[in-house]
Design a protein around this motif. Structure first.
Motif, short mmCIF file in Angstrom:
data_model
loop_
_atom_site.label_atom_id
_atom_site.label_comp_id
_atom_site.label_asym_id
_atom_site.label_seq_id
_atom_site.Cartn_x
_atom_site.Cartn_y
_atom_site.Cartn_z
N PHE A 1 0.83 -1.21 0.00
CA PHE A 1 0.00 0.00 0.00
C PHE A 1 0.86 1.26 0.00
CE2 PHE A 1 -3.36 -2.87 1.86
CZ PHE A 1 -4.19 -2.82 0.74
N SER A 2 2.04 1.19 0.63
CA SER A 2 2.94 2.34 0.61
C SER A 2 3.44 2.61 -0.80
CB SER A 2 4.12 2.10 1.55
OG SER A 2 5.05 3.16 1.47
N ARG B 1 -4.40 3.05 4.16
CA ARG B 1 -4.34 1.60 4.30
C ARG B 1 -2.96 1.15 4.78
NH1 ARG B 1 -8.18 1.35 -0.19
NH2 ARG B 1 -10.05 0.25 0.56
N ALA B 2 -1.90 1.79 4.29
CA ALA B 2 -0.57 1.45 4.77
C ALA B 2 -0.47 1.73 6.27
CB ALA B 2 0.49 2.24 4.01
N ALA B 3 -1.04 2.85 6.70
CA ALA B 3 -0.97 3.23 8.13
C ALA B 3 -1.65 2.19 9.01
CB ALA B 3 -1.62 4.59 8.33
N ALA B 4 -2.75 1.61 8.55
CA ALA B 4 -3.45 0.59 9.36
C ALA B 4 -2.53 -0.59 9.66
CB ALA B 4 -4.70 0.12 8.63
N HIS B 5 -1.73 -0.98 8.68
CA HIS B 5 -0.82 -2.11 8.88
C HIS B 5 0.38 -1.69 9.73
CE1 HIS B 5 -3.05 -4.75 6.22
NE2 HIS B 5 -3.17 -3.74 5.39
N ARG C 1 6.87 4.47 6.78
CA ARG C 1 6.01 4.41 7.95
C ARG C 1 5.66 5.81 8.44
NH1 ARG C 1 8.43 1.65 13.28
NH2 ARG C 1 9.77 3.45 13.01
N ALA C 2 6.67 6.71 8.51
CA ALA C 2 6.43 8.08 8.97
C ALA C 2 5.45 8.79 8.05
CB ALA C 2 7.75 8.83 9.04
N ARG C 3 5.60 8.60 6.76
CA ARG C 3 4.71 9.24 5.81
C ARG C 3 3.29 8.72 5.95
NH1 ARG C 3 6.32 8.31 -0.22
NH2 ARG C 3 5.26 6.32 0.17
N LYS D 1 -0.01 10.90 7.19
CA LYS D 1 -1.09 11.19 6.24
C LYS D 1 -2.32 10.31 6.45
CE LYS D 1 1.97 12.86 2.58
NZ LYS D 1 2.38 12.72 1.15
N GLY D 2 -2.11 9.16 7.12
CA GLY D 2 -3.21 8.22 7.24
C GLY D 2 -3.73 8.06 8.63
#
Length: 313
Positions: free
Chosen positions: A267-268, A275-279, A306-308, A312-313
């Motif tokens: 997702f990243s 969605r990437a942030a959820a993981h 991860r920071a991004r 944003k998420g």
């Protein structure tokens, strides 16, 4: 001010206390503790996780050979020794593409794999339902270049007894990709076969992410990103995550770190930060070596992405 996310932890012995106990016993040459530990695992993927921990301990071989001398019919000691030989074979080969592996490396790799294969043939002849031996025989078939049909035959023999063994499915998926003589059509059909047979909450959704990351790797950076960012691929990945690692009934004792890592990276790369942030949040600083090792600077890339995503998420 929010605190900075913790540094990523890749060591499974930090993430899973059971792994530290098993690794320490293996390093100490404590066979009774190692064998008793495997006796506590109840599922195929749990036992496969234990194999991965022990095969990463280079000093395990004397303990395993001694256990075999003491009990010639100890299938566990023979499986673990075979796994140790397989690990050595892949270390000799390296992770480079075949065109960058020397003739001497291939010869050394094949020698170790043939030794492993002899151990495993004996085990599967005596114990046709031994999922660890069959899964390793998928790897030896691939490494010895025995072909698609033979590798699939070995998986089918395993699947008769352990149809939902996701580690073995992931293993076969590698063989079915073009880099090992397969095709994307064959690989995609196999992933559909596995996910169609899975229940909501089963781990097979990660195979979808594995497949698309393999396409991304094969195509190269720019074309690979175009593939991942196709709406149909994006939707397929979202559905796979929702039906597996994000499902309330998700069933995987040790595979969740790897699964979340694979989806987080996919997702990243797509640019779907929510969605990437959820993981990444589910991981809470944990990570698996793969898929991040696919990137030139794995730790730095993971931390940046991860920071991004979290911002944003």
């Amino acid at each position: 001010m929010a605190s900075a996310p913790p540094a990523p932890v890749f060591d499974p012995a930090v993430v899973f206390p059971e792994a530290r106990v098993l690794r320490d016993a293996t390093q100490a040459g404590d066979w009774p503790t190692v064998s008793a530990f495997f006796a506590r695992f109840t599922a195929a993927d749990e036992r496969s996780f234990g194999v991965k921990i022990t095969m990463d301990v280079p000093s395990a071989e004397p303990m395993l050979r001694d256990a075999i001398r003491r009990d010639r019919r100890s299938s566990l000691a023979r499986v673990l020794l075979a796994a140790h030989l397989v690990q050595r074979a892949w270390t000799i080969r390296s992770s480079s593409r075949a065109t960058h592996v020397s003739r001497e490396q291939f010869a050394g790799m094949h020698e170790q794999l043939r030794h492993a294969e002899q151990l495993l043939i004996d085990i599967t002849a005596r114990e046709p339902s031994n999922e660890l031996a069959w899964s390793l025989r998928i790897t030896t078939s691939r490494g010895l270049e025995l072909g698609q049909s033979e590798t699939r035959r070995r998986y089918d023999r395993l699947a008769v007894h352990h149809p939902g063994f996701v580690s073995a499915q992931s293993n076969l998926l590698q063989q079915l990709c073009p880099k090992w003589g397969g095709s994307w059509e064959t690989a995609e059909a196999f992933v559909r076969e596995c996910t169609a047979a899975a229940r909501p909450g089963d781990p097979q959704g990660v195979l979808v992410a594995d497949l698309h990351l393999e396409r991304w790797l094969d195509l190269g950076t720019q074309e690979g990103l175009k593939h991942l960012r196709q709406p149909s691929v994006h939707e397929e990945l979202a559905a796979a995550a929702a039906s597996s690692v994000l499902h309330p009934g998700y069933r995987s004792r040790f595979g969740w770190v790897s699964a979340h890592s694979v989806f987080a990276m996919a997702f990243s790369l797509i640019g779907d930060e929510p969605r990437a942030a959820a993981h990444f949040r589910a991981l809470d600083g944990r990570a698996s070596e793969l898929p991040w090792a696919y990137l030139p600077h794995p730790v730095a890339e993971l931390e940046r992405r991860r920071a991004r995503a979290l911002a944003k998420g």
